[in-house]
Design an enzyme around this catalytic site. Structure first.
Site, PDB file in Angstrom:
ATOM      1  N   TYR A 148       3.839  49.270  11.490  1.00 54.90           N
ATOM      2  CA  TYR A 148       3.032  48.055  11.372  1.00 54.90           C
ATOM      3  C   TYR A 148       1.868  48.351  10.434  1.00 54.90           C
ATOM      4  O   TYR A 148       1.011  49.180  10.750  1.00 54.90           O
ATOM      5  CB  TYR A 148       2.549  47.645  12.760  1.00 54.90           C
ATOM      6  CG  TYR A 148       1.673  46.423  12.855  1.00 54.90           C
ATOM      7  CD1 TYR A 148       1.530  45.520  11.808  1.00 54.90           C
ATOM      8  CD2 TYR A 148       0.990  46.154  14.036  1.00 54.90           C
ATOM      9  CE1 TYR A 148       0.731  44.394  11.918  1.00 54.90           C
ATOM     10  CE2 TYR A 148       0.177  45.029  14.165  1.00 54.90           C
ATOM     11  CZ  TYR A 148       0.054  44.160  13.105  1.00 54.90           C
ATOM     12  OH  TYR A 148      -0.750  43.054  13.236  1.00 54.90           O
ATOM     13  N   LYS A 177       6.723  46.151   9.523  1.00 53.46           N
ATOM     14  CA  LYS A 177       6.021  44.869   9.536  1.00 53.46           C
ATOM     15  C   LYS A 177       4.880  44.960   8.537  1.00 53.46           C
ATOM     16  O   LYS A 177       4.007  45.832   8.654  1.00 53.46           O
ATOM     17  CB  LYS A 177       5.479  44.538  10.920  1.00 53.46           C
ATOM     18  CG  LYS A 177       4.705  43.221  10.945  1.00 53.46           C
ATOM     19  CD  LYS A 177       3.977  43.042  12.246  1.00 53.46           C
ATOM     20  CE  LYS A 177       3.013  41.869  12.154  1.00 53.46           C
ATOM     21  NZ  LYS A 177       2.130  41.773  13.319  1.00 53.46           N
TER      22      LYS A 177
END
Length: 305
Positions: A148, A177
């Protein structure tokens, strides 16, 4: 590197709080404990609306403001509410590698299908330290790990090259992400891996551009407030109906920009209250949305349909 484990709209629930002792002094309920009943109701709403996965305890879920026991309570409650109906990706973040490992292991034992790991920094981390952190967390679990990148909240900016290197070197790091707000990074991820790496958009205003760049999904809190338009956008993209996708996206864009600009925990919690689900306020030092902002949000939600 494997194919996408997740696809579509990956919805972020907020973490509801019960009223605390300071709830009447601009606390808005954010100083109490985790309201598991409200969290269960919100997860049910997201799944019933058609969201393809649930991602509790991300930035929207105020993970950084929870102590360990609160984090465990929220993780268990969210996973119990999902009950295997859709995949669940639990957000894992901590200033220390030890803390991140502990939370990742807890999430796996509680039934998470994957963990989404966000590095957090007080001291600036170099590439060697970032690599060691992610590798240690991934080695501690067997479920897939999503890298992330959210430099605005974590203080750590992961380059596409570094993320691809980690995916290639660590077996169960399989997804990325990207929340930097730069769609060029998504194109770079696709080029570096010949389109083989599943990546997910975490910047709401880039949703349409991210799907056009090849994003496997959109990680977003927007379905808490406007699930219909969000899911309609995904359906249009998957059907190749780009004119419809653009129209649907433009209709919801003012809401996406507002909730991002006003802080997701603050604005999404205010919006849920407008829609009839009380989840308390954000945890201080965050404060509830002011009356003018709440009125503007009500207008935008009505216009978005």
């Amino acid at each position: 590197m494997t194919g996408p484990a997740l696809e579509g709209i990956i919805a972020y629930p907020v973490t509801p709080f019960t009223p605390g002792e300071n709830g009447g002094e601009n606390g808005g309920g954010g100083d109490g404990g985790v309201d598991t009943e409200a969290l269960t109701a919100l997860v049910d709403r997201l799944i019933d609306a058609g969201c393809h996965a649930i991602a509790p305890l991300g930035s929207t879920g105020e993970s950084a403001y929870l102590d360990d026991q609160e984090w465990y309570t929220a993780a268990e409650a969210a996973l119990a509410a999902v009950a295997g109906r859709v995949p669940t990706v639990v957000g894992v973040a901590d200033l220390t590698t030890r803390g991140a490992v502990r939370r990742a292991r807890f999430a796996e034992r509680a039934g998470a299908d994957a963990v989404m790991v966000l590095p957090q920094a007080y001291w600036k981390l170099d590439e060697r330290e970032v690599t060691g952190h992610f590798t240690a967390v991934a080695d501690a679990v067997t479920v897939p790990v999503m890298l992330y990148n959210n430099p605005a909240t974590s203080g750590v900016d992961l380059s596409p090259e570094l993320m691809v290197s980690l995916v290639e070197r660590v077996e169960n790091i399989t997804m990325v992400k990207e929340s930097s707000g730069d769609v060029r990074r998504m194109h770079r991820l696709a080029r570096l891996t010949d389109g083989a790496l599943p990546f997910y958009n975490g910047s709401n205003p880039l949703a349409l551009a991210a799907f056009a760049a090849g994003a496997a999904g959109w990680c977003t809190a927007a379905p808490c407030l406007i699930p219909g338009p969000v899911l309609e956008l995904h359906r249009a993209v998957r059907a190749g109906e780009w004119d419809l996708a653009r129209e649907v996206f433009q209709r919801q864009l003012p809401v996406l920009e507002f909730i991002l600009g006003g802080g997701l925990p603050t604005t999404v919690k205010a919006g849920l209250a407008l829609l009839g689900l009380e989840v308390g306020g954000p945890r201080r030092p965050l404060l509830p949305l002011d009356p003018a902002g709440t009125a503007r949000l009500a207008e935008l939600l009505a216009a978005a349909g």
